[in-house]
Structure formats: structure tokens, C-alpha cells
Design an enzyme around this catalytic site. Structure first.
Site, mmCIF file in Angstrom:
data_model
loop_
_atom_site.group_PDB
_atom_site.id
_atom_site.type_symbol
_atom_site.label_atom_id
_atom_site.label_comp_id
_atom_site.label_asym_id
_atom_site.label_seq_id
_atom_site.Cartn_x
_atom_site.Cartn_y
_atom_site.Cartn_z
ATOM 1 N N TRP A 1 0.813 -1.286 -0.088
ATOM 2 C CA TRP A 1 -0.167 0.015 -0.206
ATOM 3 C C TRP A 1 1.018 1.239 -0.081
ATOM 4 O O TRP A 1 0.168 2.405 -0.096
ATOM 5 C CB TRP A 1 -0.798 -0.100 1.258
ATOM 6 C CG TRP A 1 -2.216 -0.644 0.938
ATOM 7 C CD1 TRP A 1 -2.610 -1.741 0.154
ATOM 8 C CD2 TRP A 1 -3.554 -0.545 1.795
ATOM 9 N NE1 TRP A 1 -3.716 -2.177 -0.068
ATOM 10 C CE2 TRP A 1 -4.405 -1.499 1.222
ATOM 11 C CE3 TRP A 1 -3.800 0.194 2.576
ATOM 12 C CZ2 TRP A 1 -5.766 -1.605 1.304
ATOM 13 C CZ3 TRP A 1 -5.098 0.164 3.001
ATOM 14 C CH2 TRP A 1 -6.127 -0.899 2.640
ATOM 15 N N GLU B 1 11.745 2.404 -3.899
ATOM 16 C CA GLU B 1 11.850 3.701 -3.249
ATOM 17 C C GLU B 1 12.516 4.191 -1.864
ATOM 18 O O GLU B 1 12.614 5.081 -1.524
ATOM 19 C CB GLU B 1 9.952 3.954 -2.774
ATOM 20 C CG GLU B 1 9.283 4.118 -4.308
ATOM 21 C CD GLU B 1 8.002 3.437 -4.346
ATOM 22 O OE1 GLU B 1 7.413 3.323 -3.210
ATOM 23 O OE2 GLU B 1 7.344 3.271 -5.504
ATOM 24 N N GLY C 1 4.906 1.770 -10.746
ATOM 25 C CA GLY C 1 3.928 3.029 -10.810
ATOM 26 C C GLY C 1 3.735 3.733 -12.309
ATOM 27 O O GLY C 1 3.246 4.939 -12.374
ATOM 28 N N SER D 1 3.675 -2.214 -11.802
ATOM 29 C CA SER D 1 2.390 -2.252 -12.588
ATOM 30 C C SER D 1 1.722 -3.410 -12.888
ATOM 31 O O SER D 1 1.119 -3.717 -14.059
ATOM 32 C CB SER D 1 2.847 -1.404 -13.908
ATOM 33 O OG SER D 1 3.461 -0.081 -13.608
ATOM 34 N N GLY E 1 1.592 -2.800 -6.193
ATOM 35 C CA GLY E 1 1.148 -1.371 -5.438
ATOM 36 C C GLY E 1 0.098 -0.938 -5.829
ATOM 37 O O GLY E 1 -1.052 -1.410 -4.954
ATOM 38 N N GLY E 2 -0.159 -0.203 -6.842
ATOM 39 C CA GLY E 2 -1.534 0.770 -7.137
ATOM 40 C C GLY E 2 -2.617 -0.489 -7.166
ATOM 41 O O GLY E 2 -3.645 0.253 -6.616
#
Ligand code: PGA
Length: 256
Positions: A10, A97, A171, A210, A231-232
Site C-alpha cells: 500500500w 523507493e 507505478g 505495474s 502496488g497501485g
């Protein structure tokens, strides 16, 4: 053979109202743990409440980084023991990140992983090349270097998950192609076998970058892909559960 894991990341997203998404995942048949494991790595603020509401289900919860120390004067940090105490089973370490924004080196990630394993957590160690490294033909060297230096000496294979996340795919909507994924996952598998022998075949290697409901089936069918770090598309239960369903089907057809 490695058991499939679909792990949501998240990142710095999610308020308490979003625990409804966690509840939806926890209660869904796709996350019942029949053929695959399902994990959500949440912000530290949501972890405990999520663990309580997922109690009695197969859904696992995890953190997104941890400090190397058990406790101490480290303002703003969270220790692996704190994550474990909240009910986490896993922690993501060395996400790009963290490597780029927080300057974390592979040596620091190995120290964090040691702390995580010491606290009884499984470490999801992330590796991945930048676009410049890919264009410079350095992919395999970069990945081998990160793996060699980020997995701590004392790690045993049952405590580890590796995530391959090409930085340029995170992302961005740009997904690595099956040939690119197969090449890097093959290298990672070889590294794990060289290091751990046959047991290196049982370590899950996740693809991240992605991944979404539309591309998951194709990615999950690639050799040596044992799941995803999402992720997203993990923020909404409906999307995340579709990815889990693809993984369940894939695991079923592989006889897992
Ligand atoms: P993304 O993120 O699925 O949003 O690309 C993946 C990750 O960074 O773990």
C-alpha cells in the site's frame, strides 16, 4: 517448488476508512489460502487494526520497512519487533523507493533483514534495475550484486521471499515483458540455488511493477514467477482479488 504469494504494497496510502478494503480481502474466497498465500503490507498506523480484523482468516499482514535495532532512540522508525508484535508476518525490505529516496544500501538492507528474521518475520527483499542500468546492459550484474549484498549471511531459505521490481516499471504502467521477466527471474533462481542448494527452489520470487488484473495472468505464467508484489492495484480489494484469482488458477494448473 515455491508456493505462490500475492503481496500488496500500500506504500504511504490508506486511512482507517480503507480498512474496509482489508476486510473485503480477508473475507474473500480468493484469499482463503487454498493454493496461494495472500499478504497486504500496510502503513504502520493501520497494521494492528488490520491484524485484528483479519484474525481467523488466511490473510497475512506485513510492514514496508524496519529499523535494524530492536528499539532505541531512532525517532520516526519502526522496529521489526514492533511489526511482529502488531501481528505482522512479513516485511518488505529494500524497495527501490527506500533505496533511492532514503539512500538505503544493500548492506543496510541486509542488516534490516537480519533484524526482521530475528523478530520472526519473513523478509521480502526487493531488487531491480533502473532504466539507465537496463539501457547500459547492466541488468544481470545489478541484480546479482543486489542479491549478493542484501540477503544476510544468517538467512535460511524458508524465511525469504525475493521480489524483482524493475524500477522503470513501478507505478508507470510500463510492465516488463515476459522475456525480460524470465531472464531476470532465471538469474535470481540460479543465485538462490547456488547459495541454498535445492532449497533455493522453494523461495518465492515475485514480480513487481505495474501488475494489474489485465496483465497478471500473463506475468504469473512466466517461469520462476511465484507471485506478485502489487502496488497501485492492491489498494482496492476488487482489483487485488482479481489478481489473486489469476494466481489461484495458475497455481492450480501448475498442480500446486
Ligand atoms: P506498482 O508498485 O504496482 O504501483 O507499480 C509496485 C511496487 O512498487 O511494489
Amino acid at each position: 517448488m515455491a508456493r505462490t504469494l500475492i503481496a500488496g504494497n500500500w506504500k504511504m496510502n490508506g486511512l482507517r476508512a480503507d480498512l474496509e478494503e482489508v476486510r473485503a480481502v480477508a473475507g474473500a474466497p480468493e484469499a482463503a489460502g487454498t493454493r496461494i498465500d495472500v499478504l497486504l503490507c500496510l502503513p504502520a498506523t493501520l497494521l494492528r487494526e488490520a491484524c485484528v480484523l483479519a484474525q481467523g482468516t488466511a490473510l497475512r499482514l506485513g510492514g514496508q520497512t524496519c529499523h535494524t535495532a530492536v528499539k532505541g532512540a531512532y525517532t520516526g522508525d519502526v522496529s521489526a519487533h514492533m511489526l511482529a508484535d502488531a501481528g505482522a508476518s512479513h516485511v518488505i525490505l529494500g524497495h527501490s523507493e527506500r533505496r533511492s529516496v532514503h539512500g538505503e544500501t544493500s548492506a543496510m538492507i541486509a542488516a534490516q533483514a537480519e533484524a526482521a528474521l530475528g523478530a520472526g518475520l519473513k523478509a521480502i527483499i526487493c531488487v531491480g534495475e533502473t532504466l539507465a542500468e537496463r539501457e547500459g546492459g547492466q541488468v544481470l550484474d545489478v541484480i546479482a550484486g543486489q542479491l549478493g549484498a542484501s540477503i544476510p549471511e544468517m538467512a535460511s531459505p524458508g524465511e525469504l521471499v525475493i521480489a524483482y521490481e524493475p524500477v522503470w516499471a513501478i507505478g508507470t504502467g510500463h510492465v516488463a515483458g515476459p522475456v525480460q521477466i524470465a531472464e531476470v527471474h532465471g538469474l535470481i533462481r540460479q543465485h538462490l540455488r547456488d547459495r541454498f542448494g535445492e532449497a533455493g527452489s522453494d523461495i518465492a520470487i515475485l514480480y513487481g511493477g505495474s501488475m494489474n488484473p489485465a496483465n497478471a495472468a500473463e506475468i504469473l505464467a512466466v517461469e520462476n514467477v511465484n507471485g506478485g508484489l502489487v502496488g497501485g492495484a492492491s489498494l482496492r480489494a476488487v482489483d487485488f482479488l482479481q489478481i489473486c484469482a489469476h494466481a489461484e488458477r495458475q497455481a492450480g494448473s501448475a498442480g500446486l
